[in-house]
Design an enzyme around this catalytic site. Structure first.
Site, PDB file in Angstrom:
ATOM      1  N   GLU A 139       0.786  -1.252   0.000  1.00 47.12           N
ATOM      2  CA  GLU A 139       0.000   0.000   0.000  1.00 47.12           C
ATOM      3  C   GLU A 139       0.813   1.296   0.000  1.00 47.12           C
ATOM      4  OE1 GLU A 139      -2.751  -0.236   3.282  1.00 47.12           O
ATOM      5  OE2 GLU A 139      -3.771  -1.968   2.485  1.00 47.12           O
ATOM      6  N   GLU A 191      -6.517 -10.638  -0.828  1.00 46.77           N
ATOM      7  CA  GLU A 191      -7.322 -10.327   0.368  1.00 46.77           C
ATOM      8  C   GLU A 191      -8.801 -10.204   0.010  1.00 46.77           C
ATOM      9  OE1 GLU A 191      -5.710  -7.018   2.598  1.00 46.77           O
ATOM     10  OE2 GLU A 191      -3.649  -7.576   2.125  1.00 46.77           O
TER      11      GLU A 191
END
Ligand code: XIL
Length: 321
Positions: free
Chosen positions: A118, A225
């Site tokens: 991220e 995810e």
């Protein structure tokens, strides 16, 4: 097909479901920097070790998550004994020590690592996230993290991992980051698309465009995810509002979710040469991180198994083709 787990879940009836239904696991939190390296000279291996032992005992693959992230970092990482912010040199050395220790410890069982997580900004006008890592090191820590991980385990498949990858602006930035690293010869072998989606997104077009784009990198792609929230997607934490009380798993939400799971797996199968794994973020609707994110205490129902660990109707759509 993989699943994110906590050490505690492996002591419950969810353990049986994992072994029965999945071929791979990811540690949901136990191997993150804060939990596993709470003080500079102390590692807390207990959680990670129990997940690694479970994987070995049950012949499951294991993905490592994650070596460098702006969240869940230990407080000591960015400051010296006096409380001052450390220099770039000190921070990179700490990152190297951390990555070397964690990757080395699990190199016999972990086949792939989310090395960097991220770092792309959600803001259209900004490329990198303005994290403490970035403010101290500039972009250099990203490449270094991959090099440290590769040195510690040359066999590990190394991923860059991010969310909101279906957004065209962010997707292009993720692509550029990974392509530049690859072109510079940095050891990066895959891109992880988190897949925190909802019954309202992505569209088939957006998902196809995303997979098509990342396929062009010539690297592995994994959905790392996956969960399908029954609420409109929001990527930032917020306070609870009165309308958030409407939190039942209605037939309408169930139907939308069935259609979404059906669509995304249909598209995934079209990319089976590129897409090498799909991992769900949590085991069953008994408990998901989305029960407390983005809204604290708003129950969500994002997975394929219900709170009694029974397959939902969406499960049948996924496995029947
Ligand atoms: C989440 C966990 O599921 C939560 O238990 C924790 O409180 C916060 O982190 N992107 C990631 C994951 O890469 O590590 C995050 O996991 C979810 C978003």
């Amino acid at each position: 097909m993989g699943v994110a787990v906590s050490p505690r879940a492996l002591q419950t009836d969810e353990a049986g479901l994992i072994v029965q239904q999945f071929g791979s696991m990811t540690a949901e939190n136990a191997m993150k920097m804060g939990p596993i390296h709470p003080e500079e000279n102390r590692y807390n291996w207990a959680g990670g070790d129990s997940i690694a032992a479970f994987a070995k005992r049950n012949n499951l693959k294991l993905r490592g998550h994650t070596l460098c992230w702006h969240n869940q970092t230990p407080r000591w990482m960015f400051t010296d004994a006096k409380g001052d912010t450390v220099t770039k040199e000190v921070l990179l050395q700490r990152l190297k020590d951390h990555i070397t220790a964690v990757v080395t410890r699990y190199k016999d069982v972990i086949y792939a690592w989310d090395v960097v997580n991220e770092v792309i900004s959600d803001r259209p006008d900004e490329f990198y996230r303005n994290s403490v890592w970035y403010r101290i090191c500039g972009e250099e820590y990203i490449a270094r993290a991959f090099e440290y991980a590769h040195a510690a385990d040359p066999k590990a498949i190394l991923f860059y991992n991010d969310y909101n990858e279906i957004n065209p602006v962010k997707r292009d930035k993720i692509y550029k980051l990974v392509k530049d690293l690859k072109d510079k010869g940095i050891p990066i072998h895959g891109v992880g698309l988190q897949g925190h989606w909802s019954v309202y997104e992505p569209t088939e077009e957006a998902l196809t465009a995303t997979l098509e784009k990342f396929k062009g990198l010539g690297l592995q792609v994994q959905v790392t995810e996956l969960d399908i929230s029954v609420y409109p997607k929001e990527h930032g934490r917020r306070e609870r509002k009165p309308e958030d009380a409407d939190a039942a798993y209605t037939t309408e939400r169930e139907q939308k979710q069935i259609q979404m799971y059906d669509m995304i797996f249909r598209v995934f199968r079209k990319y089976k040469g590129t897409l090498t794994a799909v991992t769900f973020w949590n085991i069953s609707d008994r408990s998901s991180w989305l029960d407390n994110f983005p809204v604290p205490g708003r129950k969500d129902y994002p997975l394929l198994f219900d709170k009694d660990l029974k397959p939902k109707k969406a499960f049948d759509e996924v496995v029947k083709f």
